[in-house]
Enzyme design. Structure first.
Site, PDB file in Angstrom:
ATOM      1  N   GLU A 173      39.952  31.560  37.074  1.00  0.00           N
ATOM      2  CA  GLU A 173      40.977  32.001  38.024  1.00  0.00           C
ATOM      3  C   GLU A 173      41.232  33.505  37.925  1.00  0.00           C
ATOM      4  O   GLU A 173      41.419  34.175  38.949  1.00  0.00           O
ATOM      5  CB  GLU A 173      42.278  31.220  37.792  1.00  0.00           C
ATOM      6  CG  GLU A 173      42.144  29.714  37.908  1.00  0.00           C
ATOM      7  CD  GLU A 173      41.491  29.263  39.199  1.00  0.00           C
ATOM      8  OE1 GLU A 173      41.606  29.984  40.211  1.00  0.00           O
ATOM      9  OE2 GLU A 173      40.855  28.196  39.198  1.00  0.00           O
TER      10      GLU A 173
ATOM     11  N   GLU B 201      32.741  31.205  44.128  1.00  0.00           N
ATOM     12  CA  GLU B 201      33.108  30.257  43.075  1.00  0.00           C
ATOM     13  C   GLU B 201      32.136  30.348  41.902  1.00  0.00           C
ATOM     14  O   GLU B 201      32.545  30.295  40.738  1.00  0.00           O
ATOM     15  CB  GLU B 201      33.156  28.833  43.632  1.00  0.00           C
ATOM     16  CG  GLU B 201      34.298  28.575  44.600  1.00  0.00           C
ATOM     17  CD  GLU B 201      35.658  28.827  43.976  1.00  0.00           C
ATOM     18  OE1 GLU B 201      35.860  28.471  42.792  1.00  0.00           O
ATOM     19  OE2 GLU B 201      36.524  29.397  44.668  1.00  0.00           O
TER      20      GLU B 201
ATOM     21  N   HIS C  25      38.761  35.359  39.912  1.00  0.00           N
ATOM     22  CA  HIS C  25      39.078  35.514  41.338  1.00  0.00           C
ATOM     23  C   HIS C  25      39.921  36.768  41.573  1.00  0.00           C
ATOM     24  O   HIS C  25      39.724  37.480  42.566  1.00  0.00           O
ATOM     25  CB  HIS C  25      39.821  34.282  41.853  1.00  0.00           C
ATOM     26  CG  HIS C  25      38.928  33.112  42.141  1.00  0.00           C
ATOM     27  ND1 HIS C  25      37.830  33.205  42.972  1.00  0.00           N
ATOM     28  CD2 HIS C  25      38.971  31.816  41.714  1.00  0.00           C
ATOM     29  CE1 HIS C  25      37.236  32.019  43.046  1.00  0.00           C
ATOM     30  NE2 HIS C  25      37.908  31.166  42.290  1.00  0.00           N
TER      31      HIS C  25
END
Length: 347
Positions: free
Chosen positions: A175, A248, A178
């Site tokens: 995360e 991803e 990202h």
């Protein structure tokens, strides 16, 4: 007063959707198979981004230049206003979504989770502070935020129960990846392009058909280019989904750097195992409006802290089959492919 049913918009949407299905079912799998393994992750991301931008720019060029006489006569201002409206609505969503997420999921600070997030962020060299929050729901994690709210990493309480410390660090690393890769802003930018093409196309067709002299060359050309824009908008959406899946993989590299490839694989495998052992919970996540943010968009289980995954199970998952069609329409790659990608990752 606006009509409840717009036959022009409906017909164009149906046409674009049919073309997209045909491309996704017949053409896309063959193209994906033929180019598989020919590009590095960075090369694939760059190529996909270039295709998205160039395709969008080319169609806008056709409308702006090829059909310029018709647009000059029938509605440059309206079409430019439509583009502005689409961009504005997406910006409003981008700004408001962190506040909505905090309320919708009951986000709350957690000192223990914050310590782990801070440690992983430092390990990955994040130059900014990331707020850690615990949210309700099935086992998952996601990154969100903007320039007004700051950056967040949310982890569900059930994910905390599911993973051990190293696996949790891998999930958090994914995360934080990202955020480091600026994926929220990047996907906002690319995500708005299909919408611009679609509404630009519908507006062009509507202007052409409403013209008092809709049989002249200018208006017929405008209608043709408008139809093309609608169809291409659906195809660009497929490219945007492909780009999202590549991001991803890119975030998985951050998770692997944070805690090791094995920890990242075990975390993903546990989520995958939940998916198959709890099919009745599928609608919980698959219908969530924020599912594109999740570490696994199709996860649909209720946490069970006693579920474990062995190395042999991970190897079995790597060999398991998955729907290529479902993958093409997904924001996330299937778990078997992500596990195999991590095998090949050099960190």
């Amino acid at each position: 007063m606006f009509p409840i049913f717009d036959p022009i918009a409906f017909g164009l949407y149906l046409l674009g959707y049919i073309v997209m299905i045909i491309v996704a079912v017949v053409i896309a799998p063959k193209v994906a198979s033929s180019i598989s393994g020919r590009f590095t992750l960075y090369g694939a991301m760059a190529l996909t981004a270039v295709l998205i931008v160039l395709t969008t720019a080319f169609v806008i060029y056709l409308i702006a230049i090829v059909a310029a006489p018709a647009l000059a006569e029938y509605g440059w201002g309206f079409i430019l206003g439509m583009i502005f409206f689409v961009v504005l609505m997406n910006l409003i969503t981008y700004i408001a979504s962190p506040f909505l997420i905090n309320v919708t999921y009951g986000a709350r600070p957690d000192p223990r989770l914050q310590e782990i997030v801070d440690a992983v962020a430092s390990r990955l060299g994040a130059p900014f502070r990331i707020k850690a929050v615990v949210v309700d729901g099935p086992p998952n994690a996601f990154a969100y935020g903007n320039f007004l709210t700051g950056r967040y990493v949310a982890v569900t309480s059930s994910m905390l129960a599911l993973t051990d410390k190293r696996e949790l660090e891998a999930v958090i690393g994914h995360e934080i990846g990202h955020h480091l890769h600026r994926d929220n802003a990047l996907m906002l930018l690319f995500g708005v392009l299909p919408s611009i093409l679609y509404y630009l196309g519908v507006s062009s067709v509507r202007i052409a058909l409403s013209s008092s002299n809709n049989r002249n060359n200018n208006t017929m050309l405008l209608a043709a280019v408008g139809i093309l824009a609608v169809v291409v908008s659906f195809l660009v959406q497929l490219l945007v989904l492909a780009f999202s899946r590549l991001r991803e993989y890119y975030a998985d590299t951050a998770g692997a750097k944070a805690a090791g490839k094995e920890a990242m694989q075990f975390a993903l495998a546990k989520i995958h195992k939940f998916y198959f052992s709890n099919p009745e919970a599928h609608e919980i996540i698959s219908g969530d409006k924020f599912r594109a943010l999740f570490i696994y968009a199709l996860v649909n289980a209720v946490a069970n802290p006693f579920i474990t995954v062995t190395r042999s199970e991970i190897e079995e998952i790597k060999r398991s089959s998955y729907s290529v069609i479902q993958e093409i329409f997904s924001t996330h790659p299937p778990i078997p492919k992500r596990l195999r990608f991590l095998d090949q990752l050099q960190i």
